[in-house]
Design a protein around this motif. Sequence first.
Motif, PDB file in Angstrom:
ATOM      1  N   ARG A 127       7.718   4.003   1.693  1.00  0.00           N
ATOM      2  CA  ARG A 127       6.599   3.072   1.744  1.00  0.00           C
ATOM      3  C   ARG A 127       6.645   2.211   0.492  1.00  0.00           C
ATOM      4  O   ARG A 127       7.022   2.683  -0.576  1.00  0.00           O
ATOM      5  N   TRP A 128       6.265   0.940   0.629  1.00  0.00           N
ATOM      6  CA  TRP A 128       6.270   0.024  -0.515  1.00  0.00           C
ATOM      7  C   TRP A 128       4.948  -0.724  -0.548  1.00  0.00           C
ATOM      8  O   TRP A 128       4.459  -1.227   0.472  1.00  0.00           O
ATOM      9  N   GLY A 129       4.399  -0.848  -1.749  1.00  0.00           N
ATOM     10  CA  GLY A 129       3.176  -1.626  -1.939  1.00  0.00           C
ATOM     11  C   GLY A 129       1.933  -0.882  -1.490  1.00  0.00           C
ATOM     12  O   GLY A 129       1.996   0.108  -0.760  1.00  0.00           O
ATOM     13  N   GLU A 130       0.800  -1.394  -1.944  1.00  0.00           N
ATOM     14  CA  GLU A 130      -0.492  -0.822  -1.583  1.00  0.00           C
ATOM     15  C   GLU A 130      -1.297  -1.842  -0.786  1.00  0.00           C
ATOM     16  O   GLU A 130      -1.327  -3.022  -1.135  1.00  0.00           O
ATOM     17  N   PRO A 131      -1.940  -1.419   0.290  1.00  0.00           N
ATOM     18  CA  PRO A 131      -2.820  -2.341   1.013  1.00  0.00           C
ATOM     19  C   PRO A 131      -3.847  -2.934   0.064  1.00  0.00           C
ATOM     20  O   PRO A 131      -4.357  -2.245  -0.825  1.00  0.00           O
ATOM     21  N   PRO A 132      -4.143  -4.224   0.192  1.00  0.00           N
ATOM     22  CA  PRO A 132      -5.074  -4.871  -0.736  1.00  0.00           C
ATOM     23  C   PRO A 132      -6.463  -4.234  -0.666  1.00  0.00           C
ATOM     24  O   PRO A 132      -6.968  -3.924   0.419  1.00  0.00           O
ATOM     25  N   LEU A 310       9.984  -8.694   2.819  1.00  0.00           N
ATOM     26  CA  LEU A 310       8.595  -8.263   2.684  1.00  0.00           C
ATOM     27  C   LEU A 310       8.214  -8.081   1.220  1.00  0.00           C
ATOM     28  O   LEU A 310       7.112  -8.466   0.797  1.00  0.00           O
ATOM     29  N   GLU A 311       9.113  -7.509   0.451  1.00  0.00           N
ATOM     30  CA  GLU A 311       8.810  -7.277  -0.966  1.00  0.00           C
ATOM     31  C   GLU A 311       8.671  -8.595  -1.719  1.00  0.00           C
ATOM     32  O   GLU A 311       7.797  -8.742  -2.577  1.00  0.00           O
ATOM     33  N   THR A 312       9.532  -9.550  -1.397  1.00  0.00           N
ATOM     34  CA  THR A 312       9.465 -10.839  -2.077  1.00  0.00           C
ATOM     35  C   THR A 312       8.177 -11.584  -1.734  1.00  0.00           C
ATOM     36  O   THR A 312       7.638 -12.335  -2.554  1.00  0.00           O
ATOM     37  N   LEU A 313       7.668 -11.359  -0.541  1.00  0.00           N
ATOM     38  CA  LEU A 313       6.398 -11.955  -0.128  1.00  0.00           C
ATOM     39  C   LEU A 313       5.191 -11.133  -0.586  1.00  0.00           C
ATOM     40  O   LEU A 313       4.040 -11.550  -0.403  1.00  0.00           O
ATOM     41  N   GLY A 314       5.458  -9.950  -1.157  1.00  0.00           N
ATOM     42  CA  GLY A 314       4.373  -9.098  -1.639  1.00  0.00           C
ATOM     43  C   GLY A 314       3.568  -8.444  -0.531  1.00  0.00           C
ATOM     44  O   GLY A 314       2.374  -8.160  -0.712  1.00  0.00           O
ATOM     45  N   LEU A 315       4.207  -8.172   0.593  1.00  0.00           N
ATOM     46  CA  LEU A 315       3.497  -7.594   1.739  1.00  0.00           C
ATOM     47  C   LEU A 315       3.750  -6.085   1.810  1.00  0.00           C
ATOM     48  O   LEU A 315       4.900  -5.644   1.901  1.00  0.00           O
ATOM     49  N   THR A 319       8.709   1.999   6.057  1.00  0.00           N
ATOM     50  CA  THR A 319       9.935   2.060   6.846  1.00  0.00           C
ATOM     51  C   THR A 319       9.957   3.395   7.575  1.00  0.00           C
ATOM     52  O   THR A 319       9.762   4.445   6.962  1.00  0.00           O
ATOM     53  N   ILE A 320      10.168   3.349   8.865  1.00  0.00           N
ATOM     54  CA  ILE A 320      10.206   4.572   9.658  1.00  0.00           C
ATOM     55  C   ILE A 320      11.515   4.627  10.431  1.00  0.00           C
ATOM     56  O   ILE A 320      12.147   3.603  10.703  1.00  0.00           O
ATOM     57  N   VAL A 321      11.934   5.836  10.783  1.00  0.00           N
ATOM     58  CA  VAL A 321      13.065   6.012  11.684  1.00  0.00           C
ATOM     59  C   VAL A 321      12.479   6.404  13.030  1.00  0.00           C
ATOM     60  O   VAL A 321      11.631   7.287  13.127  1.00  0.00           O
ATOM     61  N   LEU A 322      12.888   5.694  14.063  1.00  0.00           N
ATOM     62  CA  LEU A 322      12.352   5.955  15.388  1.00  0.00           C
ATOM     63  C   LEU A 322      12.912   7.254  15.953  1.00  0.00           C
ATOM     64  O   LEU A 322      14.091   7.580  15.768  1.00  0.00           O
TER      65      LEU A 322
END
Length: 430
Positions: A127-132, A310-315, A319-322
């Motif tokens: 997981r990357w970033g925190e929800p605002p 996504l990281e560059t946009l700061g979103l 990531t999941i494996v199906l």
Amino acid sequence: MHDIRVIRDDPAAFDAALARRGLAPMSPEILALDADRRARIAAAETAQADQNKASKEVGAAKARGDDAEFERLRALVGEKKSEIAAMQAEADALDAQLRDLLMTIPNLPLDSVPDGADEDDNVEIRRWGEPPALDFQPVEHFEIAGVRAGMDFATAAKLSGARFVLLSGAVARIHRALAQFMLDLHVTRHELIETWTPVLVLTEMMEGTGQLPKFGEESYQTREGWWLIPTAEVTLTNTVHGDLVDQATLPRRMVAHSQCFRSEAGSAGRDTAGMLRQHQFEKVEMVSITDAEAGLAEHDRMTRCAETVLETLGLPYRTIVLCTGDMGFGARITHDLEVWLPGQGKYREISSVSYCGDFQARRMNARYRPTEGGRPEFVHTLNGSGLAVGRTLIAVLENGQRADGSVDLPAALRPYLGGATRLSAEGRLV
């Protein structure tokens, strides 16, 4: 498509892999067809040998003046010729039947893919970033004040019906900027080859990547017989359709921005509000063509390419494996990227990155010539969104929304928006 030799060698393993996808055993039906086909071929070969022998004896009988034997042998040659034609026709029909069956069977999951029935059994791997942390109740993208004037579903419905949108003004410009940003990032940082492709393709191309014959209802076909692509995966992957390439030219890493078209068959009632699920949309698609050894490493690389957007946009994303029950038809393993959408209060898919092994290559008859010699081998193929442009627009708008109806825009988009940093509550770039 599957290698019939692998099924012959270990039918139990083949059926066990299908069972992980929730499918009943299929090897008995496949091998019965294969046995019938091979029996017809063997019988035709035997009849051909008999015909060849009789043909030689015809000449000898004529030379010695044995008219009765000459006539008998000539009749036998004619009979064998008819038998051969009939058996070859039967073999061809069985071969087509076997191929049609194999074309409808999904790819086999890698051992590392988690077992499961549906999306509830998918496994998060990072997981990357925190929800605002918003101090107001967030709304969905189409409810944001600054977005409303530039996202018109009513006019689109008048023009085309449900599941279309008309973007205008600042919202349309942000949408265009996102596609340009993604292309530039993939070309300059990830060294993918930018490609522009047709959106109309032949039936063989849809078959090559697995959209046909099983999923024809999910795509659109023109009166002339062309198919509208559901993704540039179809065109990019099929660039090696029927080709024999040198191993030294691999991997081939491509990226394309295209319009995409899907009928959304079976999605009635799902995501009907907003532009999350549309009949026409845009994607920046990545495709890699590799040799047999590099496929899994390329899958990880391609996943990182999508994550970097996504990281560059700061979103914020995960990531999941199906699991086996949620994985697509042509994939051996799939990583989904799910972006946080404050308006829905949950993560939603924005990219799927799949490794297909040689499954698509067998359908396309796409092979490579090993550098060190030896028999040609099938290429391995991968595809992934980098990203879905409309869904990225949704994520940008929802994560950047403010209580007054304005939207703070990612810094990475400023060069594409004339330096603008915000979408105002009135719908202007400022």
